[in-house]
Design an enzyme around this catalytic site. Structure first.
Site, PDB file in Angstrom:
ATOM      1  N   HIS A 167      -1.520   8.952  -6.478  1.00  0.00           N
ATOM      2  CA  HIS A 167      -2.747   9.027  -5.680  1.00  0.00           C
ATOM      3  C   HIS A 167      -3.105  10.514  -5.563  1.00  0.00           C
ATOM      4  O   HIS A 167      -2.219  11.368  -5.613  1.00  0.00           O
ATOM      5  CB  HIS A 167      -2.429   8.442  -4.295  1.00  0.00           C
ATOM      6  CG  HIS A 167      -3.597   8.296  -3.375  1.00  0.00           C
ATOM      7  ND1 HIS A 167      -4.156   9.355  -2.699  1.00  0.00           N
ATOM      8  CD2 HIS A 167      -4.299   7.198  -3.000  1.00  0.00           C
ATOM      9  CE1 HIS A 167      -5.154   8.913  -1.943  1.00  0.00           C
ATOM     10  NE2 HIS A 167      -5.262   7.609  -2.118  1.00  0.00           N
ATOM     11  N   GLN A 187       2.042   2.792  -0.194  1.00  0.00           N
ATOM     12  CA  GLN A 187       1.820   1.409  -0.605  1.00  0.00           C
ATOM     13  C   GLN A 187       3.085   0.571  -0.506  1.00  0.00           C
ATOM     14  O   GLN A 187       3.016  -0.658  -0.496  1.00  0.00           O
ATOM     15  CB  GLN A 187       1.287   1.357  -2.048  1.00  0.00           C
ATOM     16  CG  GLN A 187      -0.089   1.969  -2.230  1.00  0.00           C
ATOM     17  CD  GLN A 187      -1.176   1.239  -1.448  1.00  0.00           C
ATOM     18  OE1 GLN A 187      -1.063   0.052  -1.158  1.00  0.00           O
ATOM     19  NE2 GLN A 187      -2.217   1.958  -1.090  1.00  0.00           N
ATOM     20  N   LYS A 225      -1.778   1.108   6.911  1.00  0.00           N
ATOM     21  CA  LYS A 225      -1.581   0.111   5.851  1.00  0.00           C
ATOM     22  C   LYS A 225      -0.487  -0.876   6.250  1.00  0.00           C
ATOM     23  O   LYS A 225      -0.233  -1.853   5.567  1.00  0.00           O
ATOM     24  CB  LYS A 225      -1.213   0.801   4.535  1.00  0.00           C
ATOM     25  CG  LYS A 225      -2.317   1.710   3.988  1.00  0.00           C
ATOM     26  CD  LYS A 225      -1.967   2.216   2.610  1.00  0.00           C
ATOM     27  CE  LYS A 225      -2.685   3.497   2.235  1.00  0.00           C
ATOM     28  NZ  LYS A 225      -4.093   3.325   1.902  1.00  0.00           N
TER      29      LYS A 225
END
Lengths: 150, 423
Positions: B140, B220, B243
């Site tokens: 990312h 993630q 998240k």
């Protein structure tokens, strides 16, 4: 919420699949690159300016249906027009897609570009519709800088 | 204050989660009940941010209603209450990650700030001209740019582990990149754009054999995989609360105590000092040395509630349920003519990134939105990944444990509609 077919009109889909003036212009004396970082759209607008008149115009690049069709229809609308006419058309187009048409600009002059009026109902897509026009302006001004819609 | 019914609902849910009673779980997330363009929301943008369960919203509300105060400062009742809630969350995070000590848990604004903290503090004090930092081709932007800035400032070089066409790291290339000039390896556990789960444990062991520390970007991974930082033996692990069903603006940086001790502060201000004169400042001990200024107290406490919620369900069960969803979604999407899945690694988690022949991801996103389906369309803050696969953008459906097979069927149906519009 307006209907999807207001955005994806047949004329727009046709220009996306078969873009007009979609080529490099060898005799161009102005060009500019545009970029929409949000969706990765990239466009190059080529101009052959003869004095104040857009003698020829073309574009290259990759983008979504709205940005590509907008570029295609822009080139079709501007061939043979003057720089001033192009500026006026951009102004009207911008007011239409941002939904700020208040009578100061005459919508009648937009002609076929009227198919983009559905864009105003999809605010996140306004940048897609106006990328080619911002790039055109940069080419006309000859600033040579990369245009970004961000 | 807090409606009793909701608390009870949370308890009931706890009991019905065997086999992950997803319909009951969905009741815990108010935003999942929203209608979009008159249709039920199908939320498949979880890799961008997850929805929040009622218990998290209630916990934040309760803090502001009856506990609000600054921490580590007051001798008064509320300050003590807020400090206890804040510090007990740190301990919950330590358990969640199985870190050895509470002082190894630093509260940040999110993954990005955690990585920037390491780049500034560790990077500036350890990296010199000619040194190298190793990252991967699937990072990312937040695990690329901080290292680029550092390398530019120090005259160091960024090395990139390449990936294959499936979106898997080339591990032999990785081993070849490591050398005596390598100061740090910074790699993602799970790719946000491809869904690849990287073999970080053996990669860390490889780096450690050469004495090179490793930062793992867990943004993630945190919502999908149970992580044991001592078992992984990573030196730094960064992730975000939002998240993981918690609030935005709060994240965690785990660092090994001896490394953190040896690093200079990242920001100066209140809470990170033990004594200040105009001549010099004595820095506070860990973890406070890295927590300058009044922190996001409500965010920390909300994150604590989110982790408690996730722990009640259990990450191994979440992972098993999501793996089933991912397999089903892959099957459905693979059957759609002209659809190509980007990222087909053997080890994947919760991400379906794809392109449709002749249709831009942005158009796909708009038409799906019309059906109430929320996906992400774009480069996913991973422009080098898009370049590697030769696409300007992808459409990405990303899953959470509250998603259902029916929602994936709605996605497939929506994609047929997209194709129809462009037929």
């Amino acid at each position: 919420m307006s209907d999807l077919s207001d955005l994806y009109q047949q004329v727009i889909l046709d220009h996306y699949k078969r873009p007009r003036n979609f080529r490099r212009l060898d005799e161009a004396n102005r060009k500019a690159e545009g970029h929409n970082p949000l969706c990765g759209d990239e466009i190059t607008v080529y101009l052959h300016l003869d004095g104040d008149v857009i003698k020829d115009i073309s574009f290259e690049g990759a983008g979504c249906a709205i940005s590509k069709a907008s570029a295609s229809m822009m080139t079709a609308a501007l061939k043979g027009r003057t720089r001033g006419e192009a500026e006026t058309l951009f102004e009207k187009f911008h007011e239409m897609v941002t939904g700020r048409r208040d009578g100061t600009a005459d919508p009648a002059g937009l002609g076929k570009l009227e198919v983009f009026c559905g864009v105003s109902e999809f605010p996140v897509r306004v940048k897609c519709a106006s990328l080619a026009w911002h790039t055109l302006r940069a080419a006309l001004e000859g600033s040579g800088e990369r245009v970004s819609t961000e | 204050m807090i409606p009793a019914g909701r608390q009870v609902a949370g308890e009931v849910c706890n009991e019905c989660l065997v086999g992950l009673g997803v319909e009951r779980i969905r009741q815990d997330f108010p935003a999942l009940q929203v209608k979009v363009h008159g249709k039920p929301l199908v939320y498949l943008d979880n890799a961008a941010t997850s929805q929040k369960p009622q218990v998290v919203i209630d916990r934040i509300t309760r803090y502001y209603l009856s506990e609000n105060s600054n921490i580590h400062r007051g001798v008064h009742f509320l300050s003590d209450l807020a400090t206890q809630a804040y510090e007990s969350t740190r301990d919950r995070l330590r358990q969640f990650l199985n870190a050895a000590h509470d002082r190894e848990i630093i509260f940040t604004r999110g993954t990005t700030e955690g990585i920037n903290l390491v780049a500034h503090s560790f990077g500036r004090s350890r990296v010199r001209a000619g040194d190298e930092i190793v990252i991967s081709a699937m990072e990312h932007h937040s695990n690329i740019v901080p290292w680029q800035i550092l390398c530019e400032e120090k005259g160091a070089t960024l090395r990139v582990i390449p990936i294959n066409d499936a979106g898997e790291l080339l591990l032999e290339e990785y081993e070849r990149l490591l050398c005596d000039r390598t100061r740090l390896v910074a790699v993602t556990y799970v790719s946000n754009a491809l869904g690849t789960v990287n073999p970080v444990k053996p990669m860390i062991a490889t780096a450690h054999r050469r004495g090179i520390p490793v930062l793992v970007d867990g943004a993630q991974a945190a919502p999908h995989l149970a992580v044991d930082v001592q078992d992984l033996d990573c030196d730094f692990y960064a992730f975000s609360g939002h998240k993981l069903y918690g609030p935005t603006g709060i994240g965690i940086l785990y660092g090994k105590a001896d490394l953190l001790e040896s690093m200079p502060p990242y920001q100066g201000g209140g809470d990170m000092i033990s004594a200040v004169t105009f001549e010099r400042t004595l820095y506070n001990s860990l973890p406070y040395k890295f927590e300058a200024g009044t922190p996001h107290i409500a965010g920390v406490i909300g994150l604590g509630a989110a982790i408690e919620y996730v722990q009640r369900i259990g990450l191994p069960r979440i992972a098993a349920y999501e793996a089933d969803l991912l397999a089903y979604g892959t099957e459905l999407l693979s059957a759609i003519p002209g659809l190509r899945i980007i990222g087909t690694a053997r080890e994947k988690a919760s991400v379906l990134s794809f392109v449709l022949d002749g249709i831009h991801a942005h158009d796909t996103g708009t038409i799906l939105d019309h059906e109430g389906i929320a996906i992400r369309a774009g480069h996913h803050c991973a422009m080098p990944v898009m370049k590697r696969f030769g696409v300007p953008a992808t459409a990405r459906a990303s899953l959470a444990f509250y998603n259902t097979r029916e929602e994936l069927e709605a996605l497939a149906k929506g994609l047929h509609k997209v194709i129809e519009v462009f037929a």
